[in-house]
Write a protein that holds these residues in place. Structure first.
Motif, PDB file in Angstrom:
ATOM      1  N   ARG A 184       9.020  23.323   7.037  1.00  0.00           N
ATOM      2  CA  ARG A 184       8.227  24.389   6.409  1.00  0.00           C
ATOM      3  C   ARG A 184       9.068  25.621   6.081  1.00  0.00           C
ATOM      4  O   ARG A 184       8.747  26.376   5.165  1.00  0.00           O
ATOM      5  N   ARG A 185      10.145  25.843   6.842  1.00  0.00           N
ATOM      6  CA  ARG A 185      10.926  27.068   6.688  1.00  0.00           C
ATOM      7  C   ARG A 185      11.654  27.154   5.359  1.00  0.00           C
ATOM      8  O   ARG A 185      12.101  28.231   4.959  1.00  0.00           O
ATOM      9  N   GLU A 189       1.925  16.801   0.261  1.00  0.00           N
ATOM     10  CA  GLU A 189       0.762  16.071   0.733  1.00  0.00           C
ATOM     11  C   GLU A 189      -0.118  16.964   1.609  1.00  0.00           C
ATOM     12  O   GLU A 189      -1.343  16.924   1.532  1.00  0.00           O
ATOM     13  N   THR A 190       0.517  17.799   2.421  1.00  0.00           N
ATOM     14  CA  THR A 190      -0.247  18.727   3.246  1.00  0.00           C
ATOM     15  C   THR A 190      -1.020  19.722   2.389  1.00  0.00           C
ATOM     16  O   THR A 190      -2.189  20.019   2.655  1.00  0.00           O
ATOM     17  N   MET A 191      -0.371  20.230   1.364  1.00  0.00           N
ATOM     18  CA  MET A 191      -1.047  21.192   0.499  1.00  0.00           C
ATOM     19  C   MET A 191      -2.267  20.572  -0.176  1.00  0.00           C
ATOM     20  O   MET A 191      -3.357  21.160  -0.187  1.00  0.00           O
ATOM     21  N   THR A 192      -2.096  19.374  -0.747  1.00  0.00           N
ATOM     22  CA  THR A 192      -3.185  18.778  -1.516  1.00  0.00           C
ATOM     23  C   THR A 192      -4.241  18.115  -0.635  1.00  0.00           C
ATOM     24  O   THR A 192      -5.433  18.133  -0.972  1.00  0.00           O
ATOM     25  N   ARG A 193      -3.830  17.566   0.501  1.00  0.00           N
ATOM     26  CA  ARG A 193      -4.780  16.796   1.322  1.00  0.00           C
ATOM     27  C   ARG A 193      -5.351  17.590   2.500  1.00  0.00           C
ATOM     28  O   ARG A 193      -6.341  17.183   3.090  1.00  0.00           O
ATOM     29  N   PHE A 194      -4.738  18.737   2.797  1.00  0.00           N
ATOM     30  CA  PHE A 194      -5.266  19.558   3.878  1.00  0.00           C
ATOM     31  C   PHE A 194      -5.661  20.957   3.398  1.00  0.00           C
ATOM     32  O   PHE A 194      -6.830  21.338   3.449  1.00  0.00           O
ATOM     33  N   VAL A 195      -4.692  21.728   2.909  1.00  0.00           N
ATOM     34  CA  VAL A 195      -4.962  23.133   2.597  1.00  0.00           C
ATOM     35  C   VAL A 195      -5.996  23.271   1.484  1.00  0.00           C
ATOM     36  O   VAL A 195      -6.980  24.013   1.622  1.00  0.00           O
ATOM     37  N   GLN A 198      15.079  23.117  -8.176  1.00  0.00           N
ATOM     38  CA  GLN A 198      14.724  22.266  -9.312  1.00  0.00           C
ATOM     39  C   GLN A 198      14.161  20.926  -8.843  1.00  0.00           C
ATOM     40  O   GLN A 198      13.235  20.388  -9.455  1.00  0.00           O
ATOM     41  N   GLU A 199      14.710  20.405  -7.759  1.00  0.00           N
ATOM     42  CA  GLU A 199      14.216  19.135  -7.225  1.00  0.00           C
ATOM     43  C   GLU A 199      12.741  19.248  -6.836  1.00  0.00           C
ATOM     44  O   GLU A 199      11.920  18.389  -7.189  1.00  0.00           O
ATOM     45  N   ALA A 200      12.404  20.318  -6.137  1.00  0.00           N
ATOM     46  CA  ALA A 200      11.020  20.517  -5.729  1.00  0.00           C
ATOM     47  C   ALA A 200      10.115  20.732  -6.930  1.00  0.00           C
ATOM     48  O   ALA A 200       8.986  20.217  -6.971  1.00  0.00           O
ATOM     49  N   GLN A 243      12.047  13.574   0.978  1.00  0.00           N
ATOM     50  CA  GLN A 243      10.862  13.136   1.718  1.00  0.00           C
ATOM     51  C   GLN A 243      10.146  14.317   2.362  1.00  0.00           C
ATOM     52  O   GLN A 243       8.911  14.331   2.465  1.00  0.00           O
ATOM     53  N   ARG A 244      10.893  15.307   2.792  1.00  0.00           N
ATOM     54  CA  ARG A 244      10.273  16.503   3.373  1.00  0.00           C
ATOM     55  C   ARG A 244       9.421  17.232   2.333  1.00  0.00           C
ATOM     56  O   ARG A 244       8.309  17.695   2.635  1.00  0.00           O
ATOM     57  N   ILE A 245       9.938  17.344   1.123  1.00  0.00           N
ATOM     58  CA  ILE A 245       9.178  17.999   0.058  1.00  0.00           C
ATOM     59  C   ILE A 245       7.880  17.241  -0.192  1.00  0.00           C
ATOM     60  O   ILE A 245       6.805  17.845  -0.332  1.00  0.00           O
TER      61      ILE A 245
END
Length: 334
Positions: A113-114, A163-169, A210-212, A156-158
């Motif tokens: 997250r950092r 997934e957390t943003m779309t499926r949780f937040v 750019q990757e993200a 994979q971290r991104i």
């Protein structure tokens, strides 16, 4: 990548103004025009016939708000939306996203997250979650740590964080009271803080950023509502020229450059009690902090859960790996 001056094309430049008032309902559920309703029905029919979607047994990320994001991204042209959706589904299968998210180690997830935009735990006046990305925080030891992560695992971290943003937040914020209810919340408001950020730092992080951006644009479309750039340095026109090709025209129109005194403008979008103090609000929160949940969120989830989670049927749950998953992603903790 070479550096040029900021384009004189007004449509390609970020917006500068005294008020931010995004349209967060057009093209969303409960606000579709008859033509948009027809396009949505056609899109669902196309992806169902392609065996990418089943209305009887929809995949967890195939709810209507998620499907509509693909359609909005392609201006309600069903065939173009189908192409992007099919590519995204192929991408999810290639990277075994469901199993990746369900098996991601909690401690590594929290460390990851950092390096990315962080949810403040608060929402803007329309109910959209407010994220902050302070680029200077990624310099020094943290940047060395980021660079030490193997590229595949960094990718994979991104994915896990999206997934957390779309499926949780987003789903939690949909569940909470908001101005546009019952329209679901399907995008976020993001403050990008360039305070104390040098040109060499941004240049060194360009591949990471750019990757993200590319991952999100292709596979999580229409998740950005407003992008507020604050504390922009004098060299921002050069930076903008680097990054604007990463986004489509629709996303570029959502960028607001607010300079060194963003408070007056940000307060038109975010209530002072939900706006962090560094940006002109009253909320005691900084980029390194955990989400400071508001009272409405606390009444539902008490505190921000650790690790990968989803929000379903009014509850926080751990994601489950699909029963037919054959290739479980590495859970190596670098």
């Amino acid at each position: 990548m070479s550096m040029f001056s900021l384009s004189t094309d007004a449509q390609a430049q970020p917006f500068k103004g005294e008020q931010i008032d995004p349209d967060v309902t057009s093209g969303h559920l409960t606000h579709l025009t008859p033509d948009q309703q027809s396009a949505f029905a056609a899109f669902k029919d196309i992806i169902a016939k392609a065996n990418l979607y089943s209305p009887q047994r929809p995949h967890p990320v195939h709810d209507e708000p998620s499907l509509l994001r693909f359609l909005r991204a392609r201006r309600f042209e069903p065939q173009k939306a189908y192409k992007q959706f099919a590519d995204a589904e192929a991408w999810r299968k290639k990277h075994n996203v469901d199993a990746l998210y369900a098996t991601f180690p909690v401690d590594e997830f929290e460390r990851a997250r950092r390096f990315y935009p962080r949810w403040t735990g608060r929402r803007d006046k329309n109910g959209l979650p407010v994220y902050v990305y302070r680029i200077a925080s990624l310099s020094g030891p943290l940047q060395k740590e980021l660079n030490s992560v193997p590229p595949e695992r960094r990718y994979q971290r991104i994915v896990a964080l999206y997934e957390t943003m779309t499926r949780f937040v987003l789903r939690l914020c949909t569940h909470l009271p908001h101005r546009t209810a019952p329209t679901p919340i399907s995008s976020v408001t993001t403050i990008i803080d360039l305070d104390q950020c040098t040109l060499p730092t941004l240049w060194s992080l360009r591949a990471h950023l750019q990757e993200a951006s590319a991952l999100a644009t292709a596979n999580y479309p229409e998740t950005l509502s407003t992008i507020a750039v604050v504390n922009s340095p004098s060299f921002f026109p050069t930076v903008w020229n680097w990054i604007k090709p990463w986004f489509d025209e629709g996303t570029r129109r959502k960028v607001h450059v607010l300079g060194k005194d963003p408070g007056p403008t940000l307060r038109t979008l975010i209530d002072p009690k939900d706006l962090p103090k560094p940006y002109g609000g009253d909320l005691d929160w900084s980029y390194e902090d955990e989400p400071a949940l508001d009272d409405a969120a606390k009444s539902v989830i008490s505190e921000m859960p650790k690790g990968p989670v989803v929000f379903e049927d009014g509850e926080v749950r751990r994601p489950t790996a699909p029963s037919d998953a054959t290739d479980t992603p590495s859970t190596t903790n670098p």
